[in-house]
Design a protein around this motif. Structure first.
Motif, short mmCIF file in Angstrom:
data_model
loop_
_atom_site.label_atom_id
_atom_site.label_comp_id
_atom_site.label_asym_id
_atom_site.label_seq_id
_atom_site.Cartn_x
_atom_site.Cartn_y
_atom_site.Cartn_z
N LEU A 167 0.83 -1.21 0.00
CA LEU A 167 0.00 0.00 0.00
C LEU A 167 0.86 1.26 0.00
O LEU A 167 0.57 2.23 -0.72
N LEU A 168 1.93 1.25 0.79
CA LEU A 168 2.80 2.42 0.85
C LEU A 168 3.53 2.65 -0.47
O LEU A 168 3.74 3.79 -0.90
N ARG A 169 3.94 1.57 -1.13
CA ARG A 169 4.57 1.73 -2.45
C ARG A 169 3.60 2.38 -3.43
O ARG A 169 3.97 3.29 -4.18
N ALA A 170 2.37 1.88 -3.43
CA ALA A 170 1.37 2.45 -4.34
C ALA A 170 1.08 3.90 -4.01
O ALA A 170 0.95 4.75 -4.91
N LEU A 171 1.00 4.22 -2.72
CA LEU A 171 0.76 5.60 -2.31
C LEU A 171 1.92 6.50 -2.74
O LEU A 171 1.73 7.65 -3.16
N GLY A 172 3.14 5.98 -2.65
CA GLY A 172 4.30 6.75 -3.11
C GLY A 172 4.23 7.03 -4.60
O GLY A 172 4.56 8.14 -5.05
N HIS A 173 3.80 6.04 -5.38
CA HIS A 173 3.64 6.26 -6.83
C HIS A 173 2.60 7.35 -7.09
O HIS A 173 2.80 8.23 -7.94
N LEU A 174 1.48 7.26 -6.37
CA LEU A 174 0.40 8.22 -6.57
C LEU A 174 0.85 9.65 -6.25
O LEU A 174 0.65 10.58 -7.04
N LEU A 175 1.47 9.83 -5.08
CA LEU A 175 1.89 11.17 -4.67
C LEU A 175 2.98 11.72 -5.59
O LEU A 175 3.00 12.92 -5.89
N SER A 176 3.88 10.86 -6.03
CA SER A 176 4.93 11.32 -6.95
C SER A 176 4.32 11.82 -8.25
O SER A 176 4.73 12.87 -8.78
N LYS A 177 3.34 11.10 -8.76
CA LYS A 177 2.69 11.51 -10.00
C LYS A 177 1.92 12.82 -9.81
O LYS A 177 1.97 13.72 -10.66
N ILE A 178 1.22 12.93 -8.68
CA ILE A 178 0.47 14.16 -8.40
C ILE A 178 1.41 15.36 -8.29
O ILE A 178 1.16 16.43 -8.84
N GLY A 179 2.53 15.18 -7.59
CA GLY A 179 3.49 16.27 -7.44
C GLY A 179 4.09 16.71 -8.76
O GLY A 179 4.27 17.91 -9.01
N GLN A 181 2.74 16.33 -11.75
CA GLN A 181 1.73 16.89 -12.64
C GLN A 181 1.19 18.24 -12.16
O GLN A 181 0.71 19.03 -12.96
N SER A 182 1.29 18.48 -10.86
CA SER A 182 0.67 19.69 -10.31
C SER A 182 1.58 20.92 -10.35
O SER A 182 1.09 22.05 -10.27
N GLY A 183 2.89 20.74 -10.45
CA GLY A 183 3.72 21.94 -10.45
C GLY A 183 5.20 21.73 -10.67
O GLY A 183 5.91 22.66 -11.06
N ILE A 184 5.71 20.50 -10.44
CA ILE A 184 7.14 20.25 -10.62
C ILE A 184 7.31 19.04 -11.54
O ILE A 184 7.45 17.91 -11.07
N PRO A 185 7.27 19.24 -12.85
CA PRO A 185 7.37 18.11 -13.78
C PRO A 185 8.81 17.63 -13.96
O PRO A 185 9.36 17.63 -15.08
N ASP A 186 9.43 17.23 -12.87
CA ASP A 186 10.84 16.86 -12.89
C ASP A 186 11.04 15.55 -12.13
O ASP A 186 11.10 15.54 -10.90
N PRO A 187 11.16 14.42 -12.83
CA PRO A 187 11.35 13.12 -12.17
C PRO A 187 12.61 13.04 -11.32
O PRO A 187 12.63 12.40 -10.28
N TYR A 188 13.68 13.73 -11.78
CA TYR A 188 14.92 13.71 -11.01
C TYR A 188 14.74 14.43 -9.69
O TYR A 188 15.17 13.94 -8.63
N PHE A 189 14.08 15.56 -9.72
CA PHE A 189 13.85 16.31 -8.49
C PHE A 189 12.95 15.53 -7.54
O PHE A 189 13.20 15.50 -6.33
N ALA A 190 11.92 14.90 -8.06
CA ALA A 190 11.04 14.08 -7.23
C ALA A 190 11.82 12.97 -6.55
O ALA A 190 11.60 12.66 -5.37
N SER A 191 12.75 12.36 -7.27
CA SER A 191 13.54 11.25 -6.72
C SER A 191 14.48 11.73 -5.62
O SER A 191 14.58 11.11 -4.56
N ILE A 192 15.18 12.83 -5.86
CA ILE A 192 16.18 13.27 -4.91
C ILE A 192 15.57 13.79 -3.62
O ILE A 192 16.10 13.56 -2.52
N VAL A 193 14.42 14.45 -3.71
CA VAL A 193 13.75 14.93 -2.50
C VAL A 193 13.26 13.76 -1.66
O VAL A 193 13.48 13.69 -0.44
N GLY A 194 12.60 12.80 -2.31
CA GLY A 194 12.09 11.65 -1.58
C GLY A 194 13.17 10.85 -0.89
O GLY A 194 13.05 10.49 0.29
N PHE A 195 14.26 10.56 -1.59
CA PHE A 195 15.33 9.76 -1.01
C PHE A 195 16.10 10.53 0.06
O PHE A 195 16.58 9.94 1.02
N THR A 196 16.23 11.83 -0.11
CA THR A 196 16.92 12.62 0.92
C THR A 196 16.17 12.57 2.24
O THR A 196 16.75 12.35 3.30
#
Length: 297
Positions: A167-179, A181-196
Motif C-alpha cells: 500500500l505504501l509503495r502504491a501511495l508513493g507512486h500516486l503522490l509522486s505523479k500528483i506532485g 503533474q501539479s507543479g514540478i514536472p521533474d522526475p529527477y527532483f522528485a527522486s532526490i527529495v524523496g530519497f533525501t
C-alpha cells in the motif's frame, strides 16, 4: 500519423517501466550478496544512503534548484517519510513473520492498489485488457514466489506487514505523479527529495534505536548494498519518468515485474538458481501480460 505517435509513446513507456524493473532486480541481486555479511536493517540504511548520495552527485548537472521554492516539494518530501524507509522494513518484517512464500506473495499486490488509486483518484482509464494483463502479471509473480513452505504459526496482524508495504509503495507512486503533474514536472527532483528525506528518517531511527558503533563498516556486504543503492536510484528515476509520461494503471504493473528479472538474473548471470519449468512458465505469463496491457492502453 496520430496512431503511429500514440504507439511510439506507449513504446517509450514500456521501455521506462521495464528498465525500472530491471534496475530494481539488479539492485536486489546486490542486496542478496550483501546479506551474507550484513544484517537487513543496516543494509537498508546503506542502500538508501547510497541512493541519495548518487542522486546528489549528479545534482549539479540535472537539478533545477528553483523547484525548492515551490510548494509541491512538500509532496515529494512526504513520499520520503515512508518510501522506501518504512515500506522496505515492513516487507522485510512480513517475510520474517510469515515466511518468504506468503510474505512475498502479499507484498506483490501493489499493482492492485495502484490501479484503484489511479482510477478513483486520478480518473485514469482502465480497460478490460489492462485488467487481464495486471492480473496476469500478479499470477506470474505469485507463481514464482511459491517456493518453500508457508509458516504454520503466525499472528493475524502480521498479514498487514506485507500488505502495508504494498500500500505504501502504491501511495508513493500516486503522490509522486500528483506532485510532478501539479507543479514540478521533474522526475529527477522528485527522486532526490524523496530519497533525501528517507535517508534522514533512516539515520534518525538508527541513532535512536541502535548503537551505530556496533556496525562493522568494513564488512564486504556494505559495498554491495551501496551498489544496490546506486542501481535503485536509477530505477526510481526511470519509474518517475514513466509516471510523468504515462498513466499509473499502465506503468505500475510493468514496473512490478522485477521478481521475474531477479530470477532471470539469478539463472543467467549470477548462477545462483537453476532454470525450472516454473521459471519459464512465470516468465511467459508476465511477458504475455505486459503485451496485453500495452494493447489495452
Amino acid at each position: 500519423m496520430i496512431e503511429v505517435t500514440n504507439f511510439s509513446f506507449d513504446y517509450i513507456q514500456i521501455i521506462l517501466a521495464t528498465t525500472a524493473s530491471l534496475m530494481f532486480a539488479l539492485g536486489a541481486q546486490w542486496q542478496k550478496i550483501g546479506l551474507a555479511t550484513v544484517d537487513w536493517s543496516t543494509g537498508a540504511m546503506v542502500l538508501i544512503t547510497a541512493a541519495t548520495c548518487t542522486l546528489w552527485f549528479f545534482a549539479p548537472f540535472f537539478m533545477h534548484w528553483q523547484y525548492w521554492l515551490e510548494p509541491e516539494v512538500l509532496i515529494f518530501a512526504s513520499v520520503g517519510l515512508f518510501r522506501p524507509a518504512v515500506s522496505a522494513n515492513l516487507a522485510a518484517a512480513g517475510i520474517r513473520y510469515l515466511g518468504p512464500t506468503l510474505g512475498n506473495a502479499l507484498a506483490s499486490i501493489s499493482p492492485l492498489f495502484d490501479t484503484v488509486m489511479g482510477v478513483l483518484i486520478l480518473g485514469e482509464r482502465f480497460t478490460w485488457l489492462m485488467a487481464i494483463g495486471t492480473v496476469g502479471i500478479m499470477i506470474g509473480i505469485l507463481l514464482l514466489s511459491k517456493r518453500g513452505e508457508i509458516k504454520a504459526n503466525w499472528p493475524l496482524w502480521a498479514l498487514f506487514l506485507p500488505i502495508g508495504a504494498a500500500l505504501l509503495r502504491a501511495l508513493g507512486h500516486l503522490l509522486s505523479k500528483i506532485g510532478m503533474q501539479s507543479g514540478i514536472p521533474d522526475p529527477y527532483f522528485a527522486s532526490i527529495v524523496g530519497f533525501t528525506v528517507s535517508a534522514i528518517i533512516t539515520w534518525s531511527a538508527q541513532g535512536l534505536l541502535r548503537d551505530s558503533t556496533l556496525i562493522d563498516w568494513r564488512a564486504p556486504g556494505i559495498k554491495w548494498f551501496a551498489l544496490g543503492g546506486a542501481t535503485t536510484s536509477a530505477g526510481i528515476i526511470c519509474l518517475n519518468v514513466g509516471l510523468l509520461r504515462g498513466d499509473l494503471v499502465f506503468i505500475s504493473p510493468m514496473a512490478a515485474t522485477s521478481p521475474i528479472f531477479t530470477m532471470l538474473l539469478s539463472v543467467l548471470i549470477f548462477h545462483s538458481e537453476r532454470l525450472s519449468n516454473k521459471i519459464v512458465c512465470s516468465t511467459l505469463i508476465v511477458v504475455i501480460s505486459v503485451f496485453v496491457i500495452a494493447l489495452g492502453n
